[in-house]
Design an enzyme around this catalytic site. Structure first.
Site, mmCIF file in Angstrom:
data_model
loop_
_atom_site.group_PDB
_atom_site.id
_atom_site.type_symbol
_atom_site.label_atom_id
_atom_site.label_comp_id
_atom_site.label_asym_id
_atom_site.label_seq_id
_atom_site.Cartn_x
_atom_site.Cartn_y
_atom_site.Cartn_z
ATOM 1 N N ASP A 114 0.811 -1.211 0.000
ATOM 2 C CA ASP A 114 0.000 0.000 0.000
ATOM 3 C C ASP A 114 0.848 1.267 0.000
ATOM 4 O O ASP A 114 2.070 1.220 0.164
ATOM 5 C CB ASP A 114 -0.929 -0.008 1.219
ATOM 6 C CG ASP A 114 -1.942 -1.142 1.165
ATOM 7 O OD1 ASP A 114 -2.573 -1.309 0.108
ATOM 8 O OD2 ASP A 114 -2.080 -1.862 2.165
ATOM 9 N N TYR A 163 7.337 -9.816 6.843
ATOM 10 C CA TYR A 163 7.137 -8.377 7.012
ATOM 11 C C TYR A 163 7.716 -7.928 8.343
ATOM 12 O O TYR A 163 7.691 -8.666 9.328
ATOM 13 C CB TYR A 163 5.647 -8.037 7.001
ATOM 14 C CG TYR A 163 5.031 -7.920 5.629
ATOM 15 C CD1 TYR A 163 5.053 -6.710 4.926
ATOM 16 C CD2 TYR A 163 4.400 -9.013 5.041
ATOM 17 C CE1 TYR A 163 4.472 -6.601 3.678
ATOM 18 C CE2 TYR A 163 3.812 -8.912 3.789
ATOM 19 C CZ TYR A 163 3.852 -7.699 3.110
ATOM 20 O OH TYR A 163 3.271 -7.600 1.873
#
Length: 245
Positions: A52, A110
């Site tokens: 994003d 992540y």
């Protein structure tokens, strides 16, 4: 000829990875560079998964098909010479025609960084400036509830549009790197906003707004409810994507 490319990018000035009309995106920049190399014949970049707006990547993976005859080394150099300074191709590899960068993924890692101390303007785009102490012990207790195979519907913002929210998280950890708290998740895949939503809940635990055990209750509820809190994008980075062989 199909190639795998491994690349990194600073997500600060991008409107996410995926192409969006009228916005600067990582996919747009990569496809423009690859199309130029391919004698201006349109090239589609297929990524392991989108990130994003404001999210960074150190080891993102994509594949592309080219009609020109070029070695992986020259492809890497050619791409980098046509890319902006906030994207860098680390490696290019020739792969089989049936390789797919998204469907062949076995795990992704992540990392999310939080500054619990004095505001640091030099790290404002790469670390969430929380600037208040957190109860790390309770956060370490809470993060363990995310480990394993679960329906993560309660941590997906767009859960009404997603039929399958079952994912497996193999490893979780919380450590400290100088002034920054480092939260890491390794799993077989992550839904949109999932990592940021999980971090948001951990921050609530760390600030004493909810108890660690409530994380399991929220997870088991499969409902995106009042406890929802999405951590800011700038603290998140895709570290690596893994495949068989």
């Amino acid at each position: 000829m199909r190639y795998l490319i491994k690349f990194s990018y600073d997500g600060t000035l991008f409107h996410g990875f995926q192409y969006q009309e009228g916005f600067r995106t990582v996919q747009e920049c990569l496809e423009r560079a690859a199309t130029h190399i391919n004698n201006n014949k349109k090239v589609n970049i297929v990524c392991s998964g989108r990130t994003d707006k404001g999210v960074h990547a150190l080891g993102q993976i994509a594949h592309l098909d080219l009609e020109v005859n070029i070695t992986p080394y020259k492809l890497k150099r050619a791409l980098n010479s046509n890319l902006p300074d906030d994207i860098h191709v680390i490696e290019a590899i020739e792969v089989k025609d049936d390789f797919h960068s998204r469907y062949a993924v076995i795990s992704k890692t992540y990392q999310y960084r939080i500054n619990m101390k004095e505001y640091n303007p030099l790290r404002r785009h790469y670390c969430y400036q929380h600037n208040y102490p957190l109860d790390v012990f309770k956060m370490k207790e809470a993060i363990q509830y995310f480990k394993g195979t679960h329906d993560f519907r309660a941590f997906v913002t767009e859960n009404k549009e997603k039929k399958n929210c079952i994912r497996t998280i193999f490893e979780v950890s919380i450590g400290e790197d100088q002034d920054e708290l480092v939260i890491t998740f390794k799993g077989n895949g992550f839904l949109r906003y999932q990592v940021r939503n999980m971090v948001g809940i951990l921050i609530k635990v760390g600030t004493g707004k909810i108890e660690a055990k409530e994380v399991k209750e929220i997870l088991d509820s499969k409902v995106r409810g009042k406890h929802g809190c999405c951590a800011p994008a700038e603290g998140l980075c895709l570290l690596e994507v893994n495949y068989h062989n």
